[in-house]
Write an enzyme that holds these catalytic residues in place. Structure first.
Site, PDB file in Angstrom:
ATOM      1  N   GLN A 333      22.131  29.826  43.507  1.00 23.47           N
ATOM      2  CA  GLN A 333      21.858  30.249  44.879  1.00 23.47           C
ATOM      3  C   GLN A 333      20.804  29.334  45.509  1.00 23.47           C
ATOM      4  O   GLN A 333      19.760  29.079  44.915  1.00 23.47           O
ATOM      5  CB  GLN A 333      21.365  31.705  44.910  1.00 23.47           C
ATOM      6  CG  GLN A 333      21.132  32.226  46.317  1.00 23.47           C
ATOM      7  CD  GLN A 333      20.824  33.717  46.350  1.00 23.47           C
ATOM      8  OE1 GLN A 333      20.936  34.418  45.349  1.00 23.47           O
ATOM      9  NE2 GLN A 333      20.453  34.223  47.520  1.00 23.47           N
ATOM     10  N   ASP A 334      21.117  28.839  46.723  1.00 24.08           N
ATOM     11  CA  ASP A 334      20.170  28.004  47.481  1.00 24.08           C
ATOM     12  C   ASP A 334      19.820  26.702  46.757  1.00 24.08           C
ATOM     13  O   ASP A 334      18.655  26.319  46.655  1.00 24.08           O
ATOM     14  CB  ASP A 334      18.881  28.781  47.790  1.00 24.08           C
ATOM     15  CG  ASP A 334      19.102  29.909  48.781  1.00 24.08           C
ATOM     16  OD1 ASP A 334      20.248  30.106  49.212  1.00 24.08           O
ATOM     17  OD2 ASP A 334      18.129  30.601  49.119  1.00 24.08           O
ATOM     18  N   ASP A 355      25.198  30.334  49.401  1.00 22.16           N
ATOM     19  CA  ASP A 355      24.451  29.552  50.397  1.00 22.16           C
ATOM     20  C   ASP A 355      23.887  28.272  49.775  1.00 22.16           C
ATOM     21  O   ASP A 355      22.733  27.912  50.015  1.00 22.16           O
ATOM     22  CB  ASP A 355      23.293  30.387  50.978  1.00 22.16           C
ATOM     23  CG  ASP A 355      23.739  31.737  51.508  1.00 22.16           C
ATOM     24  OD1 ASP A 355      24.920  31.883  51.855  1.00 22.16           O
ATOM     25  OD2 ASP A 355      22.897  32.652  51.576  1.00 22.16           O
ATOM     26  N   ARG A 422      28.211  31.117  56.182  1.00 20.26           N
ATOM     27  CA  ARG A 422      27.891  32.345  56.903  1.00 20.26           C
ATOM     28  C   ARG A 422      26.618  32.107  57.724  1.00 20.26           C
ATOM     29  O   ARG A 422      25.799  31.235  57.380  1.00 20.26           O
ATOM     30  CB  ARG A 422      27.698  33.519  55.934  1.00 20.26           C
ATOM     31  CG  ARG A 422      26.624  33.318  54.877  1.00 20.26           C
ATOM     32  CD  ARG A 422      26.497  34.552  53.998  1.00 20.26           C
ATOM     33  NE  ARG A 422      25.424  34.415  53.015  1.00 20.26           N
ATOM     34  CZ  ARG A 422      24.795  35.445  52.450  1.00 20.26           C
ATOM     35  NH1 ARG A 422      25.120  36.684  52.781  1.00 20.26           N
ATOM     36  NH2 ARG A 422      23.848  35.241  51.556  1.00 20.26           N
TER      37      ARG A 422
END
Length: 516
Positions: A333-334, A355, A422
């Protein structure tokens, strides 16, 4: 909680006081009325003696930026005094981030008001965009650690609104630039040569090698040495093959640093900080770059915290005019925090889950591979772009690249839903051009953040993509989603137009395509 309330009441009482409007020249009041936040504009203009002599809109623009800088300086002083008021580790962690972010905001705003600087309106818009992003990041650190009730209200001020006003006043028209040898023209010829030559390591100023065959055994030692040297121009650090377990920060005073490795997966810089481990997302980065003009070539940046520890950044860049060529970014994530300013990525491999490319830079990815990994749950989102103001010149552009499943996702791909992105912020902007989208991409293409948030204010676009996941027949029906059919519209998001690459990339020697 009482202090901000008192200040707000004083501010409102002043606005309502008799004779308030008399302090503002009619032309200044007219210009203020055309900004997103006219009341702070009126208030601070009326308290600035220079406003009475303003005749030209350009002078009003410059004074607006000066007022934003003055308020940012005052806010920074107030923030510095809040350290002893932090009640726990989480508040202290978020507060430390804010100190760095305010310092960088002031550096950027200083550049916009410097009369001796030879800057374009695009430069101004970039640095104003970065200044606003910094303040958003400061607030976000408190929110993600769940400590919004105490220190954060004490940091409230009008700086964000004043910067938004300056963004609206400046707002330059797009200016396409040329490309040279595959790179935007802001890449200088010397840097282009370094990036394209088969053996750039011979030009290294310092060598890092774990076996002792270089000047230093750690990258941090080399960065520290570079910061102590009086130098001009590009400073090259060659990092020999090996896995370097260290967290690295290249500060805002270290400009024009270049890191060269021995190849993706051969030279690896790795760390494991994460939000699950008590860091903010901002401070979880294995490598964080602030100094402008940063270049990396043939290196992997990794965060090994794993999918269970939430946000964990491999690399964060706030370096203006930064370039990453043939680099790897590995995380979950990230993974890659394209935080702010103008950035260019060419022939890079980016791995992640949720993301995994996110932030609010003006960034173009060209000829890159995005690999979706197996997530902790059943959702993968490639991007989360964070534009919070409609006048910020920021966004994520993916051009002539490939989005496919990593080896760990392929066996379970049917049970995982993968989306192109998103909307992290209200004016989120992401465009995918001429890119291969494999079958992992859902027919809808894009995922809401929360309910109807930002669906009409975002800008998501697709242009001439290919592959089994590229059909736009069943894409989302949001007001902000666009199937781009016009070459003119698509060209706005090329390297030449979107990051004005022709003005700076040629100097880096990284190959790039200026147009579609």
């Amino acid at each position: 909680m009482a202090l901000p309330l008192i200040l707000t009441l004083v501010f409102i009482s002043f606005l309502l006081s008799p004779g308030y409007s008399d302090h503002i020249p009619p032309n200044v009041k007219l210009w203020c009325s055309q900004t997103p936040y006219p009341q702070p504009c009126d208030f601070y203009m009326s308290h600035n003696p220079r406003s009475s002599g303003l005749k030209r809109h350009s002078d009003f623009n410059r004074l607006s930026m000066q007022i934003a800088l003055d308020r940012a300086l005052r806010a920074e002083n107030n923030n510095m005094m809040l350290g002893p008021k932090c009640r726990n580790h989480q508040e202290k962690a978020a507060w430390v981030d804010c100190l760095e972010l305010y310092e960088n905001t002031i550096i950027r705003l200083n550049r916009t008001v410097n009369p001796s600087a030879s800057c374009t309106d695009v430069d101004f818009q970039t640095w104003l965009s970065t200044a606003l992003t910094n303040l958003e990041t400061c607030r976000n650190g408190f929110m993600e650690l769940g400590v919004t009730d105490y220190v954060l209200p004490l940091m409230s001020n009008n700086v964000s609104k004043l910067i938004s006003n300056s963004l609206a006043i400046n707002k330059p028209p797009p200016s396409p630039q040329a490309y040279t040898e595959g790179f935007p023209s802001w890449v200088k010829p010397g840097d282009r040569k370094l990036l394209q030559t088969s053996s750039p390591t011979s030009q290294a100023n310092l060598v890092v090698a774990q076996d002792g065959s270089g000047n230093f055994k750690t990258v941090n030692e080399a960065i520290s040495a570079a910061s102590k040297q009086k130098r001009s121009g590009r400073f090259v650090i060659y990092v020999k093959a090996g896995t370097y377990k260290e967290n690295l920060q290249i500060g805002n005073k270290l400009n024009n640093i270049m890191l060269i490795g021995d190849g993706i997966g051969k030279t690896v810089i790795t760390g494991s900080k994460s939000v699950g481990g008590g860091s903010t997302t901002f401070n979880s980065a294995t490598v964080a770059v602030l100094g402008d003009g940063f270049i990396a070539r043939d290196i992997t940046f990794r965060n090994s915290a794993g999918p269970a520890n939430g946000q964990a950044v491999a690399l964060r860049s706030g370096s203006d005019l930064s370039v990453f060529y043939r680099c790897g970014f590995e995380g979950y994530q990230d993974t890659l925090y394209v935080h702010s300013n103008r950035q260019f990525y060419r022939e890079c491999d980016i791995y992640g889950t949720v993301d995994f490319i996110f932030g609010n830079a003006a960034v173009v990815f060209q000829n890159c591979n995005m690999f979706a990994r197996k997530p902790k749950n059943s959702i993968v989102t490639v991007t989360a772009q964070g534009r919070s103001d409609p006048n910020q010149n920021t966004g994520i552009v993916i051009h002539n690249s490939r989005i496919t499943a990593a080896s760990d996702l392929k066996p379970v791909q049917s049970s995982v839903k993968t989306y192109l992105g998103r909307p992290w912020r209200q004016y989120s902007r992401t465009v995918v051009l001429k890119t291969f989208l494999d079958s992992l991409i859902q027919p809808a293409g894009w995922l809401p953040w929360s309910g109807s948030f930002a669906l009409s204010t975002l800008y998501y676009g697709e242009y001439q993509n290919t592959g089994p996941g590229s059909s736009t027949a069943n894409r989302v029906k949001w007001g902000g989603y666009h199937v781009i059919t016009s070459v003119t519209e698509a060209s706005k998001f090329t390297v030449g137009s979107f990051i004005v690459g022709g003005a700076w990339l040629p100097a880096t020697n990284v190959p790039f395509t200026s147009g579609l």
